[in-house]
Design a protein around this motif. Structure first.
Motif, PDB file in Angstrom:
ATOM      1  N   TYR A 115       0.835  -1.146  -0.088  1.00  0.00           N
ATOM      2  CA  TYR A 115       0.012   0.000   0.006  1.00  0.00           C
ATOM      3  C   TYR A 115       0.743   1.333   0.029  1.00  0.00           C
ATOM      4  O   TYR A 115       1.967   1.227   0.625  1.00  0.00           O
ATOM      5  CB  TYR A 115      -0.843  -0.063   1.387  1.00  0.00           C
ATOM      6  N   PRO A 116       0.311   2.334  -0.627  1.00  0.00           N
ATOM      7  CA  PRO A 116       1.234   3.698  -0.573  1.00  0.00           C
ATOM      8  C   PRO A 116       0.958   4.321   0.781  1.00  0.00           C
ATOM      9  O   PRO A 116      -0.322   4.664   0.973  1.00  0.00           O
ATOM     10  CB  PRO A 116       0.658   4.223  -1.937  1.00  0.00           C
ATOM     11  N   MET A 117       1.954   5.092   1.370  1.00  0.00           N
ATOM     12  CA  MET A 117       1.846   5.967   2.476  1.00  0.00           C
ATOM     13  C   MET A 117       2.352   7.247   1.818  1.00  0.00           C
ATOM     14  O   MET A 117       3.560   7.213   1.290  1.00  0.00           O
ATOM     15  CB  MET A 117       2.454   5.439   3.717  1.00  0.00           C
ATOM     16  N   VAL A 160      -0.890  13.389   5.727  1.00  0.00           N
ATOM     17  CA  VAL A 160      -0.352  11.974   5.427  1.00  0.00           C
ATOM     18  C   VAL A 160      -1.207  10.832   5.760  1.00  0.00           C
ATOM     19  O   VAL A 160      -1.598  10.663   6.682  1.00  0.00           O
ATOM     20  CB  VAL A 160       1.144  11.992   6.093  1.00  0.00           C
ATOM     21  N   ILE A 161      -1.436  10.206   4.839  1.00  0.00           N
ATOM     22  CA  ILE A 161      -2.285   8.930   4.856  1.00  0.00           C
ATOM     23  C   ILE A 161      -1.746   7.594   4.288  1.00  0.00           C
ATOM     24  O   ILE A 161      -0.800   7.696   3.359  1.00  0.00           O
ATOM     25  CB  ILE A 161      -3.567   9.067   4.049  1.00  0.00           C
ATOM     26  N   LEU A 162      -2.423   6.408   4.680  1.00  0.00           N
ATOM     27  CA  LEU A 162      -1.796   5.197   4.263  1.00  0.00           C
ATOM     28  C   LEU A 162      -3.120   4.806   3.526  1.00  0.00           C
ATOM     29  O   LEU A 162      -4.172   4.999   3.910  1.00  0.00           O
ATOM     30  CB  LEU A 162      -1.822   3.979   5.410  1.00  0.00           C
ATOM     31  N   SER A 163      -3.051   4.540   2.198  1.00  0.00           N
ATOM     32  CA  SER A 163      -4.186   4.508   1.255  1.00  0.00           C
ATOM     33  C   SER A 163      -4.891   3.255   1.508  1.00  0.00           C
ATOM     34  O   SER A 163      -4.290   2.167   1.862  1.00  0.00           O
ATOM     35  CB  SER A 163      -3.492   4.362  -0.319  1.00  0.00           C
ATOM     36  N   ASP A 164      -6.204   3.407   1.328  1.00  0.00           N
ATOM     37  CA  ASP A 164      -7.157   2.330   1.518  1.00  0.00           C
ATOM     38  C   ASP A 164      -6.904   1.405   0.269  1.00  0.00           C
ATOM     39  O   ASP A 164      -7.499   0.000   0.408  1.00  0.00           O
ATOM     40  CB  ASP A 164      -8.542   2.585   1.456  1.00  0.00           C
ATOM     41  N   GLU A 165      -6.475   2.072  -0.814  1.00  0.00           N
ATOM     42  CA  GLU A 165      -6.317   1.024  -1.949  1.00  0.00           C
ATOM     43  C   GLU A 165      -4.857   0.408  -1.914  1.00  0.00           C
ATOM     44  O   GLU A 165      -3.885   1.004  -1.613  1.00  0.00           O
ATOM     45  CB  GLU A 165      -6.372   1.837  -3.069  1.00  0.00           C
ATOM     46  N   THR A 166      -4.793  -0.886  -2.565  1.00  0.00           N
ATOM     47  CA  THR A 166      -3.351  -1.303  -2.799  1.00  0.00           C
ATOM     48  C   THR A 166      -2.509  -0.371  -3.887  1.00  0.00           C
ATOM     49  O   THR A 166      -3.305   0.077  -4.525  1.00  0.00           O
ATOM     50  CB  THR A 166      -3.455  -2.625  -3.133  1.00  0.00           C
ATOM     51  N   LEU A 167      -1.495  -0.638  -3.977  1.00  0.00           N
ATOM     52  CA  LEU A 167      -0.560   0.176  -4.791  1.00  0.00           C
ATOM     53  C   LEU A 167      -0.967  -0.090  -6.172  1.00  0.00           C
ATOM     54  O   LEU A 167      -1.159   0.892  -6.994  1.00  0.00           O
ATOM     55  CB  LEU A 167       0.927  -0.109  -4.634  1.00  0.00           C
TER      56      LEU A 167
END
Length: 209
Positions: free
Chosen positions: A171-173, A182-189
């Motif tokens: 996942y992209p942060m 700053v977020i950790l995406s709910d979507e996979t990369l």
């Protein structure tokens, strides 16, 4: 004003977020962390060969950031060993859009930037296309820094993220302009890239100790 090291841990864009994280990690790993040591690491990461010499000395293009920090042995370019797919570089956005950069009101800097762009464009870099992320996902590591390649004319990278492995996927942060934090995406990369018309893949830099 003259180019100087700006440290701001409250307001960050995608690149300064990645730089700050790498500088903090390196400072901690070296032991007895101090603000001065952090500032040294950040300057070394942010500027060409770690030296501040005017606005052009900053590593503005992220493919150049990866290249120079690989030379300084702060990160390792791993896109070639992961996928071995060349990425055609043709950067000229800054020199052809000087109005987008307040510092380039000093027109004497434009030829300097253009010369750097020519050098960057002459390099052979590698990337992982977005439709091959699932194929190579197991070779990506927690903490890798990825520049998202783009089809925007004259640019190499449109966004910078830190990769986080969760539940067997990457996942992209990142510092999100839409979320304002700053977020950790709910979507996979993979989904994150496939949902973007401008994203074409990733260049990966792996931090070194």
């Amino acid at each position: 004003s003259p180019e100087q090291l700006v440290i701001n841990l409250r307001e960050m864009d995608c690149t300064t977020f990645a730089e700050n994280c790498l500088a903090i990690a390196r400072t901690i790993k070296k032991g007895a962390p101090t603000f001065e040591k952090f500032a040294y690491e950040l300057q070394n990461i942010r500027y060409r060969d770690g030296k501040i010499n005017g606005y052009p000395s900053r590593l503005h293009y992220f493919s150049d950031w990866i290249f120079n920090n690989d030379q300084k042995k702060l990160v390792k370019r791993v896109s070639k060993e992961i996928a071995d797919i060349p990425y055609p570089l043709n950067v000229n956005f800054m020199s052809t859009h000087p109005g987008s950069y307040i510092q380039l009101k000093d027109s004497t800097l434009i030829p300097v930037i253009a010369k750097q762009e020519k050098e960057i464009s002459s390099r052979t870099m590698f990337y992982i296309p977005k439709d091959k992320i699932s194929e190579f996902e197991d070779k990506l590591m927690d903490g890798d820094i990825a520049g998202i390649t783009t089809n925007i004319n004259g640019m190499d990278i449109m966004h910078v993220v830190i990769l986080v492995r969760k539940g067997g996927h990457i996942y992209p942060m990142h510092a999100s302009s839409s979320a304002g934090k700053v977020i950790l995406s709910d979507e996979t990369l993979e989904k994150y890239l496939l949902n973007s018309k401008r994203a074409t893949g990733i260049m990966v830099a792996r931090p070194l100790e």
